[in-house]
Design a protein around this motif. Structure first.
Motif, PDB file in Angstrom:
ATOM      1  N   CYS A  53      64.705  62.942  -0.478  1.00  0.00           N
ATOM      2  CA  CYS A  53      65.961  61.877  -0.356  1.00  0.00           C
ATOM      3  C   CYS A  53      66.847  62.327   0.818  1.00  0.00           C
ATOM      4  N   CYS A 109      69.331  59.040  -4.628  1.00  0.00           N
ATOM      5  CA  CYS A 109      68.309  59.442  -5.363  1.00  0.00           C
ATOM      6  C   CYS A 109      68.252  58.657  -6.940  1.00  0.00           C
ATOM      7  N   CYS A 122      72.397  61.955  -5.415  1.00  0.00           N
ATOM      8  CA  CYS A 122      73.321  60.790  -4.816  1.00  0.00           C
ATOM      9  C   CYS A 122      72.868  59.512  -5.223  1.00  0.00           C
ATOM     10  N   CYS A 143      69.652  62.886   1.009  1.00  0.00           N
ATOM     11  CA  CYS A 143      70.973  63.854   0.709  1.00  0.00           C
ATOM     12  C   CYS A 143      70.129  65.311   0.943  1.00  0.00           C
TER      13      CYS A 143
HETATM   14 ZN   LIG Z   1      69.918  61.682  -2.915  1.00  0.00          ZN
END
Ligand SMILES: [Zn+2]
Length: 493
Positions: free
Chosen positions: A473, A341, A338, A475
């Motif tokens: 992360c 990231c 994402c 995400c």
């Molecule tokens: Zn991410």
């Protein structure tokens, strides 16, 4: 009101390590001359973009309508004149044979003698040749995407050859072949018809966003596009954006209105508020949740914000680097990689103190900045780079503590100091639209791509990295929450 070239000159100044006033004089005395082969498909799409990109820097511009194999039609010339007039009525496009001492650029495959370099679009991509290097047979008619990439690439070449870059800080490659869809060196190889745009939002109609709008316009794109942008179009934007005139700036026309004007074949849903407002509107059920987000924003916070739309696919374009000439594409997914990231740390301008930012920009030592009441003296400039000295010299005698304000380092004015040029932003826009075509047609599948290169060097073989989600992360750690939000937003309006 004169045309404001300051941001482009700042970019050139940072790249060439020269002061902005000297650079302005250099560019103002540089003659750039154009010829074209209008009979080649795509050349007449690229010509206005090239003329406008060059006019956004203070060169002396001329064009020989009879310089190619067939004349440039009168109605095209009239369009070019009004385009130039909208950017700077005081610097016209002269119609003349090549003036003495000019840098001669040709659009097409059959350059007249005297042309230093030529470029042409092949499908969605570009081919650039320096004098003495012939073109191969073109494989496909040039598209609107190829036109913008060709104009931006040729302008980058002119920039490199004229601003006085130091050896080692740029490269002039005599042969460049590049396709922004496949990211390969075979432009024209893939030119499937571009599908209608559906359920897509463009967040940001600034330098990169207007580049995206111009490409969609020249592609003749149809379909529906939501444009999220809170700001009106202002005078400094005339020389750094891809669309909009001095009159538009004087009228403070809204940027979403500019988008609508340039996309007559599309159903443009103007959302003249912030990205956070857009997210709120999605959750309130008043705006449709987009499946694709084209990101054209200029801060890390804003990139994290567009990720929170949690669209199926986010295609983010960026420019930056020390001189503002680095450009990039980040392809991102809600479950990673994402935008967080890609940009894990928050060393954002606002996370740094004004003193740290002043230090980063000017090179003044922090202990000197701490003596804020003492006026800036010539001795303070010793040992600094030419660019740092030229940034500081107007403020000699002023107390150091006020510099952050006057140099635009406070939050409100931060944007005013950004070096920016349309030809760099357009190359980022080409990567974004290229990725949209690649992903929406299935030409490219698989891992998300991170592409980054410096416009002073051009695209190169090692510019693409395939990205995986970053462990730790949000995400990954908040995958359940993100999935739940996506399920909630998926319900019909
Ligand atoms: Zn991410």
């Amino acid at each position: 009101m004169g045309t404001d070239y300051s941001r482009g000159l700042r970019l050139a100044g940072a790249a060439a390590e020269a002061d902005v006033l000297t650079l302005r004089e250099t560019l103002s005395s540089t003659r750039v001359h154009l010829t074209a082969n209008p009979e080649i498909p795509g050349v007449l799409k690229a010509l206005p973009v090239l003329v406008a990109d060059l006019r956004r820097l203070p060169y002396q511009l001329s064009l020989d309508p009879l310089g190619g194999t067939t004349p440039v039609p009168d109605e095209v010339l009239a369009g070019l004149q009004s385009l130039v007039d909208g950017i700077d009525p005081d610097l016209p496009l002269r119609l003349s044979p090549a003036p003495a001492g000019c840098l001669h650029i040709h659009l097409g495959t059959q350059p007249p003698s005297g042309a230093a370099l030529s470029g042409v679009s092949d499908g969605h991509g570009v081919r650039i040749r320096h004098a003495g290097h012939p073109f191969p047979r073109l494989t496909a008619p040039g598209s609107g995407l190829g036109a913008v990439l060709t104009a931006a690439s040729l302008t980058a070449e002119v920039f490199k050859l004229t601003v006085g870059l130091r050896t080692g800080t740029y490269a002039t490659t005599p042969v460049v072949d590049f396709c922004p869809v496949t990211l390969g060196t075979e432009p024209g190889a893939m030119i499937s018809s571009v599908p209608e745009i559906t359920n897509t939002a463009l967040v940001g109609a600034g330098a990169i966003g207007t580049g995206i709008i111009l490409i969609l316009e020249l592609l003749g794109m149809t379909g529906q596009l939501t444009v999220v942008e809170p700001e009106p179009f202002e005078p400094p934007n005339v020389t750094t954006y891809s669309i909009g005139t001095l009159d538009d700036a004087a009228a403070l026309i809204h940027k979403t209105g500019l988008a609508r004007r340039h996309l007559p074949h599309m159903d443009v849903n103007a959302f003249p508020y912030t990205a956070q407002d857009f997210i709120n509107a999605i959750d309130n059920g008043t705006e449709r949740w987009p499946s694709t987000v084209l990101g054209a924003v200029h801060s890390i916070e804003a990139r994290h914000e567009i990720q929170r739309i949690h669209a199926d696919l986010t295609l983010d374009g960026s420019t930056g680097g020390g001189a503002g000439t680095t450009l990039a594409l980040h392809e991102a997914l809600p479950h990673g990689p994402c935008m967080r990231c890609y940009y894990p740390l928050p060393p954002t301008p606002t996370a740094l103190s004004a003193e740290q930012r002043l230090h980063a920009l000017t090179g003044l030592p922090l202990h000197r900045i701490a003596r804020g009441d003492a006026p800036l003296a010539p001795a303070d400039l010793e040992g600094l780079s030419i660019e740092q000295q030229s940034a500081l010299s107007p403020y000699l005698g002023a107390p150091v503590c006020g510099l952050s304000n006057v140099m635009g380092l406070t939050d409100n004015a931060a944007d005013d100091f950004q070096p920016s040029a349309a030809f760099v932003a357009q190359q980022a826009a080409c990567l974004v639209v290229g990725a949209m075509i690649a992903r929406s047609t299935g030409l490219v599948a698989g891992p998300m791509r991170h592409v980054e290169y410096d416009a002073r060097f051009g695209p190169w073989y090692d510019m693409t990295t395939l990205r995986r989600p970053r462990s730790g992360c949000a995400c990954q750690s908040e995958a359940d929450v993100i999935a739940a939000v996506r399920t909630q937003r998926r319900r019909p309006l």
